[in-house]
Design a protein around this motif. Sequence first.
Motif, PDB file in Angstrom:
ATOM      1  N   LEU A   1       1.007  -1.396   0.176  1.00 44.74           N
ATOM      2  CA  LEU A   1      -0.171   0.076   0.110  1.00 44.74           C
ATOM      3  C   LEU A   1       0.755   1.524  -0.171  1.00 44.74           C
ATOM      4  N   LYS A   2       1.755   1.116  -0.673  1.00 44.39           N
ATOM      5  CA  LYS A   2       2.929   2.392  -1.130  1.00 44.39           C
ATOM      6  C   LYS A   2       3.443   2.943   0.325  1.00 44.39           C
ATOM      7  N   GLN A   3       3.532   1.973   0.824  1.00 43.12           N
ATOM      8  CA  GLN A   3       4.268   2.239   2.240  1.00 43.12           C
ATOM      9  C   GLN A   3       6.283   1.622   2.310  1.00 43.12           C
ATOM     10  N   LYS A   4       7.286   2.301   2.948  1.00 43.24           N
ATOM     11  CA  LYS A   4       8.415   1.781   2.350  1.00 43.24           C
ATOM     12  C   LYS A   4       8.496   0.535   3.144  1.00 43.24           C
ATOM     13  N   PRO A   5       9.400  -0.418   2.572  1.00 40.58           N
ATOM     14  CA  PRO A   5       9.817  -2.063   3.216  1.00 40.58           C
ATOM     15  C   PRO A   5      10.299  -1.492   4.492  1.00 40.58           C
ATOM     16  N   GLU A   6       9.882  -2.910   5.154  1.00 41.26           N
ATOM     17  CA  GLU A   6      10.941  -2.283   6.134  1.00 41.26           C
ATOM     18  C   GLU A   6      11.317  -4.008   7.474  1.00 41.26           C
ATOM     19  N   ILE A   7      12.224  -3.488   7.282  1.00 31.98           N
ATOM     20  CA  ILE A   7      13.332  -4.335   8.013  1.00 31.98           C
ATOM     21  C   ILE A   7      14.141  -5.070   8.726  1.00 31.98           C
ATOM     22  N   TYR A   8      13.690  -5.565  10.090  1.00 34.20           N
ATOM     23  CA  TYR A   8      15.325  -5.772  11.128  1.00 34.20           C
ATOM     24  C   TYR A   8      15.456  -6.759  11.416  1.00 34.20           C
ATOM     25  N   PHE A   9      16.964  -6.965  11.377  1.00 37.63           N
ATOM     26  CA  PHE A   9      18.138  -8.521  11.194  1.00 37.63           C
ATOM     27  C   PHE A   9      18.084  -8.542  12.816  1.00 37.63           C
ATOM     28  N   THR A  10      17.708  -9.435  13.841  1.00 42.62           N
ATOM     29  CA  THR A  10      18.829  -9.649  15.089  1.00 42.62           C
ATOM     30  C   THR A  10      19.047 -11.273  14.812  1.00 42.62           C
TER      31      THR A  10
END
Length: 742
Positions: A361-370
């Motif tokens: 929905l036109k939002q920035k992809p967001e990924i958190y690595f841990t």
Amino acid sequence: MASQFSRLAPFIREYIYEKKWHSLRDIQEAAIKEIYDGDSHILIASPAATGKTEACFFPVVSLLYEERPPSVGALYISPLKALINDQAQRLLPLAEMAGLPLWRWHGDVSARHKKSLLENPSGILQITPESLEALLMRSHVLVRAMFSRLSFVIIDEVHAFMGSERGSQILCQLARIEEAALCRPRRIGLSATLGDYRQAAGWLALGSSRVICNGGEAPGTAVIRGRKGRRRIRIAVDHFAGEKAEEQLYYESLYMQVRGKKSIIFTNSRIEAEDTIARLRKLSAKFRDTDRFYMHHGSVSAGLRSETEQELRDSSEPVTAAATATLEMGIDIGKLDRVIQIGPPLSVSAFVQRLGRSGRLKQKPEIYFTSCETKPGRDSTPVHPVNSLPFDLVKTIAVIELYLKEKWLEGGDENPLPYSLLVHQCLSILCSMGAHSRKSLERRILCLPAFSRFSENDFNELLDHLITLDLVEKTDDGEIIAGLETGHLASHYSFYSVFADTAEFRVTAAGREIGYVNFMPPVGSSIVLGGRHWRVENVAQREREIAVSPADAGSRLLWRGSAMVLHRKTAAYMRKILAETTDYPYLSQRARTRLTAARKLARQWHVGEEVFIPAEPRAGVMKHGAAAREPRLFVLLPWLGSRSIRTLLLVMQNREHGKTLGIKSLSTENDFSINITSVLPIPRFRSELADILKKYKSLESLYPLIDPARIPRVGKFDPYLPPQALKRQYAQAMLCADINLA
């Protein structure tokens, strides 16, 4: 180019108006034109949420509406039942407006629904590979009528099938359908995650009976690529040491990342997913938050998986699901706030697939690595300092950089000798079609696309072995039929799948749980688990339990490699990261500190320059006399990927080669390095090993080194293979030849 909009059926044009779409997207325009005007197979490759499904089904439904076939007109093959259910909701309005039945066929669909299709084959059939196998086996006599006018085969998530036995199974199934129904359907592949378009296009055409043209990017296949654009991506990478002092901090930090958000936590194993959710639930109770945590993997029931999908899709409240690969695919789960990856992604492709689950929905992809990375050396085994490098952190950075900077993804290389699949297809055909002469069965099997590299001798050697196991029987008049044992196997629904059950085996020592592994090791082999070496004493397959006893580091080690191979390009990039001083803005301060320390350690031990790392930086005083024959500990760190590491272990574990190399012990705990204790100095060891490796310029030359009794039974039908077949399959799928350590 004139718009293709007017060529679509009237009700589809009306559907587009109702959706208030101002125009078709580029891939939709290109796909409509190619499907209407072309005659080749088509690969539609475009990022997630760019309209691939509509690009395919708008023209397909329009054509089936214009000329309604007297059989199933389009066959849609999906890797997941949930994806079929999801796509059915999107396609049902179009199918109803076209007057085309839309059939779902998988394990959760009623027998009555399936019977209706068999009695009135028509419209569009959505199915999984396993259900298609069941259909071909149980209803073979109806296949011709069901698919006589099959025009299109749509394979969704092509990247998930390429390079896997499941993908090879599909190609075999399509060849069997074309032979039985005398049809020549066009194939349409859909994917959001491809590295080599030409390879994928070629895979899509394998075994097709359609005329193969010479033009285009691959024989018989047109490629339609969507615009990738320049999406902005939010990436954050954190890293924790495995000591208890940081473990609690790790879980609390993870909890804060999901608190108040809608998110998916991806893990690399089911056990890790279960453990993570259990820990987060405890923290939820501690903070007196609402428990909104769910699970999604292959061992969870269909009902609970469906509940998880619904919560992610429809809930307006924060919700978190831990998942393995089961949520990677294009199931509609609505808008996510964040995707989290625990540990390094298994591959660049897996990273991109998981990243694509957020940012809709036109939002920035967001990924958190841990990750919480445990250092080796919790037993008495000598550990070289370079083994304490944070390989998980460095691999995570390599995966991110390979995608962001080079847009590189792994290819899906096919196994040249898939013996396990050969057994499956042989038994399936005998069950469905009955008696064959040996020669006719050989011809029917070896003409299937997955088995093009098998010789007649390979097939007959396997067939003779299956006869000795009562899986196949030879009648008095010389015909080949399915044996009694096959009847038992094929009576259970699990027979239709070609992938082995991936549930973990519980490992115990003297009744105490040590941990879990996701393969079945042979009795007598050695494994590494919990930082220690163990000898396998017993395997209880039904109970999924492995009994072990302590073993020393000199035991002949069973390499724990799986079908998911660390690519040598990823390994080489890790070496590059350690050798450079590049700063990565997405690293947390903790991760940046760990990387700085790792680079300092790598420089100290000349990791970027040397393949053989001695126990002391730049060997000190020269030893003479008896002291010169004392065993020396060093590490072989070639950065060549897991196939090469596995092959080097195989070569050095050979008794004759080990004697030449003066080896006293070998061990490894990862895809990167081998710990070696030898009486030879490094220059002599390097020279001797180079001479030995010159003997192994082909995979076939490695066969004599392989002990079939020590090969993990990874393939579903591996337990039914003769020793020579096991060796060939293992070498072709898991090893590499012509290794250069210079």
